[in-house]
Scaffold this motif. Sequence first.
Motif, PDB file in Angstrom:
ATOM      1  N   ASN A  24       4.448   9.947  -7.729  1.00  0.00           N
ATOM      2  CA  ASN A  24       5.670  10.111  -8.525  1.00  0.00           C
ATOM      3  C   ASN A  24       6.927  10.219  -7.658  1.00  0.00           C
ATOM      4  N   LEU A  25       6.943   9.484  -6.545  1.00  0.00           N
ATOM      5  CA  LEU A  25       8.091   9.547  -5.629  1.00  0.00           C
ATOM      6  C   LEU A  25       8.878   8.245  -5.566  1.00  0.00           C
ATOM      7  N   ILE A  26       8.411   7.208  -6.247  1.00  0.00           N
ATOM      8  CA  ILE A  26       9.014   5.893  -6.060  1.00  0.00           C
ATOM      9  C   ILE A  26      10.481   5.864  -6.499  1.00  0.00           C
ATOM     10  N   LYS A  27      10.841   6.678  -7.523  1.00  0.00           N
ATOM     11  CA  LYS A  27      12.226   6.711  -7.989  1.00  0.00           C
ATOM     12  C   LYS A  27      13.141   7.445  -7.012  1.00  0.00           C
ATOM     13  N   ASN A  28      12.548   8.194  -6.108  1.00  0.00           N
ATOM     14  CA  ASN A  28      13.332   8.971  -5.139  1.00  0.00           C
ATOM     15  C   ASN A  28      13.374   8.326  -3.760  1.00  0.00           C
ATOM     16  N   THR A  29      12.775   7.149  -3.609  1.00  0.00           N
ATOM     17  CA  THR A  29      12.678   6.538  -2.287  1.00  0.00           C
ATOM     18  C   THR A  29      13.376   5.188  -2.230  1.00  0.00           C
ATOM     19  N   LYS A  30      13.752   4.819  -1.019  1.00  0.00           N
ATOM     20  CA  LYS A  30      14.327   3.499  -0.736  1.00  0.00           C
ATOM     21  C   LYS A  30      13.582   2.893   0.441  1.00  0.00           C
ATOM     22  N   LEU A  31      13.299   1.613   0.331  1.00  0.00           N
ATOM     23  CA  LEU A  31      12.632   0.896   1.420  1.00  0.00           C
ATOM     24  C   LEU A  31      13.686   0.227   2.290  1.00  0.00           C
ATOM     25  N   ASN A  32      13.785   0.699   3.542  1.00  0.00           N
ATOM     26  CA  ASN A  32      14.664   0.073   4.536  1.00  0.00           C
ATOM     27  C   ASN A  32      13.842  -0.923   5.342  1.00  0.00           C
ATOM     28  N   LEU A  33      14.360  -2.127   5.482  1.00  0.00           N
ATOM     29  CA  LEU A  33      13.602  -3.215   6.093  1.00  0.00           C
ATOM     30  C   LEU A  33      14.434  -3.897   7.175  1.00  0.00           C
ATOM     31  N   LEU A  41       7.953  -9.649  -1.091  1.00  0.00           N
ATOM     32  CA  LEU A  41       8.290  -8.337  -1.652  1.00  0.00           C
ATOM     33  C   LEU A  41       9.005  -8.484  -2.998  1.00  0.00           C
ATOM     34  N   GLU A  42       9.873  -9.451  -3.082  1.00  0.00           N
ATOM     35  CA  GLU A  42      10.567  -9.691  -4.347  1.00  0.00           C
ATOM     36  C   GLU A  42       9.593 -10.130  -5.434  1.00  0.00           C
ATOM     37  N   SER A  43       8.603 -10.938  -5.066  1.00  0.00           N
ATOM     38  CA  SER A  43       7.621 -11.384  -6.053  1.00  0.00           C
ATOM     39  C   SER A  43       6.751 -10.228  -6.532  1.00  0.00           C
ATOM     40  N   MET A  44       6.560  -9.205  -5.689  1.00  0.00           N
ATOM     41  CA  MET A  44       5.800  -8.012  -6.089  1.00  0.00           C
ATOM     42  C   MET A  44       6.696  -6.950  -6.729  1.00  0.00           C
ATOM     43  N   GLU A  45       7.986  -7.274  -6.875  1.00  0.00           N
ATOM     44  CA  GLU A  45       8.971  -6.365  -7.469  1.00  0.00           C
ATOM     45  C   GLU A  45       9.057  -5.053  -6.697  1.00  0.00           C
ATOM     46  N   ILE A  46       9.037  -5.179  -5.363  1.00  0.00           N
ATOM     47  CA  ILE A  46       9.241  -4.023  -4.478  1.00  0.00           C
ATOM     48  C   ILE A  46      10.652  -4.147  -3.899  1.00  0.00           C
ATOM     49  N   PRO A  47      11.604  -3.348  -4.372  1.00  0.00           N
ATOM     50  CA  PRO A  47      12.988  -3.459  -3.898  1.00  0.00           C
ATOM     51  C   PRO A  47      13.139  -2.977  -2.460  1.00  0.00           C
ATOM     52  N   PHE A  48      14.106  -3.545  -1.742  1.00  0.00           N
ATOM     53  CA  PHE A  48      14.329  -3.168  -0.347  1.00  0.00           C
ATOM     54  C   PHE A  48      15.789  -3.326   0.012  1.00  0.00           C
ATOM     55  N   ILE A  49      16.171  -2.670   1.105  1.00  0.00           N
ATOM     56  CA  ILE A  49      17.518  -2.758   1.668  1.00  0.00           C
ATOM     57  C   ILE A  49      17.386  -3.231   3.109  1.00  0.00           C
ATOM     58  N   ILE A  50      18.159  -4.229   3.509  1.00  0.00           N
ATOM     59  CA  ILE A  50      18.149  -4.666   4.907  1.00  0.00           C
ATOM     60  C   ILE A  50      18.977  -3.671   5.731  1.00  0.00           C
ATOM     61  N   ASN A  51      18.350  -3.098   6.747  1.00  0.00           N
ATOM     62  CA  ASN A  51      18.996  -2.107   7.605  1.00  0.00           C
ATOM     63  C   ASN A  51      18.980  -2.627   9.033  1.00  0.00           C
ATOM     64  N   ASP A  52      20.131  -3.142   9.487  1.00  0.00           N
ATOM     65  CA  ASP A  52      20.223  -3.760  10.818  1.00  0.00           C
ATOM     66  C   ASP A  52      19.986  -2.775  11.957  1.00  0.00           C
ATOM     67  N   TYR A  53      20.106  -1.473  11.666  1.00  0.00           N
ATOM     68  CA  TYR A  53      19.960  -0.474  12.724  1.00  0.00           C
ATOM     69  C   TYR A  53      18.554   0.108  12.806  1.00  0.00           C
ATOM     70  N   LEU A  54      17.671  -0.316  11.921  1.00  0.00           N
ATOM     71  CA  LEU A  54      16.315   0.210  11.924  1.00  0.00           C
ATOM     72  C   LEU A  54      15.495  -0.466  13.014  1.00  0.00           C
ATOM     73  N   VAL A  55      15.026   0.339  13.993  1.00  0.00           N
ATOM     74  CA  VAL A  55      14.194  -0.214  15.069  1.00  0.00           C
ATOM     75  C   VAL A  55      12.882   0.543  15.221  1.00  0.00           C
ATOM     76  N   ILE A 113       0.851  -1.197   0.000  1.00  0.00           N
ATOM     77  CA  ILE A 113       0.000   0.000   0.000  1.00  0.00           C
ATOM     78  C   ILE A 113       0.890   1.251   0.000  1.00  0.00           C
ATOM     79  N   ALA A 114       1.879   1.265   0.885  1.00  0.00           N
ATOM     80  CA  ALA A 114       2.801   2.407   0.954  1.00  0.00           C
ATOM     81  C   ALA A 114       3.507   2.590  -0.385  1.00  0.00           C
ATOM     82  N   TRP A 115       3.954   1.498  -0.979  1.00  0.00           N
ATOM     83  CA  TRP A 115       4.668   1.551  -2.257  1.00  0.00           C
ATOM     84  C   TRP A 115       3.779   2.131  -3.355  1.00  0.00           C
ATOM     85  N   HIS A 116       2.515   1.724  -3.395  1.00  0.00           N
ATOM     86  CA  HIS A 116       1.588   2.223  -4.411  1.00  0.00           C
ATOM     87  C   HIS A 116       1.292   3.715  -4.218  1.00  0.00           C
TER      88      HIS A 116
END
Length: 420
Positions: free
Chosen positions: A156-165, A244-258, A147-150
């Motif tokens: 028109n912000l998806i090219k400017n954003t990164k998903l930290n997970l 997420l990969e099957s929905m083609e939503i790219p992400f970055i694993i961020n170990d410090y995200l709490v 939902i957030a990704w859509h």
Amino acid sequence: MNQIRNIKGTHDVLPENTQRWQKLESIVNEVCSQFGYNEIRTPIFEETRLFSRSVGEDTDIVSKEMYTWEDKDGTSLTLRPELTASVARTYIQHNMAAKSPIQRLYYMGPLFRRERPQKGRQRQFHQFGVEAFGSSNPEQDAEVIAIAWHILSRCNLIKNTKLNLNSIGSKECKNAYRNALKEFLSPKFDQLSEPSQKRFLHNPLRILDTKSKKELELLEKAPKISNYYTNNDKIHFELLKDFLESMEIPFIINDYLVRGLDYYTSTVFEFSCDKLGAQDAILGGGRYDNLVEILGGKSTPGIGFAAGMERFLIAMNDFDKHKHSNIDIYFVCPNEAGLSKTLQLANQLRTNGFRVIFDPLRRSMKSQLREANKLGARFALILGEDEMKNDTIGFKNLKKSIQKTILQSEVLNFFDNLTN
């Protein structure tokens, strides 16, 4: 007498800016509806204990930033600083679980925190967000993130954003990791900032939220929470990544995200945006499987996110800059004798769905036509002396400079045929 002005940390949304707000609200409404989510609205103030119990006594929000007062009956009340706790309270109070085992909800509204005002961060601010109650499975996490990704995509912000997970694991995992982190940081306690020293005593995981370069360097050798996942934690997180990969939503694993609130468990995520400068978080959320129980309800899993609307609008600064007029027809009537007919026809046209305004200042025809163009009206209807005598009305297409004369009795049919 001194002029009364708005309170520091609040802002007025003027008519020339409301279209941008309405556009964002429209996108949120449309996307949430596509996913089957229903809007929920809660009171602006609640009992203070709702937030101290859910958000956490030691968070900055509760300890420093809430607008709190004692009511006449002695009850401590607070302007809501966030909405998840209010939605969870509503979910419990109205026994929404009995209506459906899955509750998909979304909201928009004002919030209040007494923090230092800065660009995109005000003391009265607005958020939209979603909450899903009932499922502990990773596909629910994937749906909420989608939902957030859509929404970001529609803005028109998806090219400017990164998903930290990240996943901060179950209660068992968090307890084990909390002990390991305290053991690692204990010899370095004096190197921590005053806020981090306080967090060390009450909630050491929050130290991972630090923005201090010195502390980030210190944490590079800290144990990773992923080393303390239970088997179920690992399975949940791996499945979420697969979805997420099957929905083609790219992400970055961020170990410090709490994330900054105490009620988060397991999945946490945050979208960052390169249009927002150093403080680049634009949307964030996570799972809170214990929140409903903490607030007195039955144990119920949940996950959601929230986003600051002011920050979204800053990022959307280049989005659809063309100003769209909300006026279809500007009625030009320079003579008092024509006002009754003007009001009659204008009212009939509005009944047929057209947006119509007229000039209540009785200016000259030239001034009224200038105003019509300034406001971006599509058409003008002109009712002067000659038109009154002949029961006609002048029509002008202001976008194409097309003019013609039509009978007053044919105005409604003319516009119906014009727009069909």
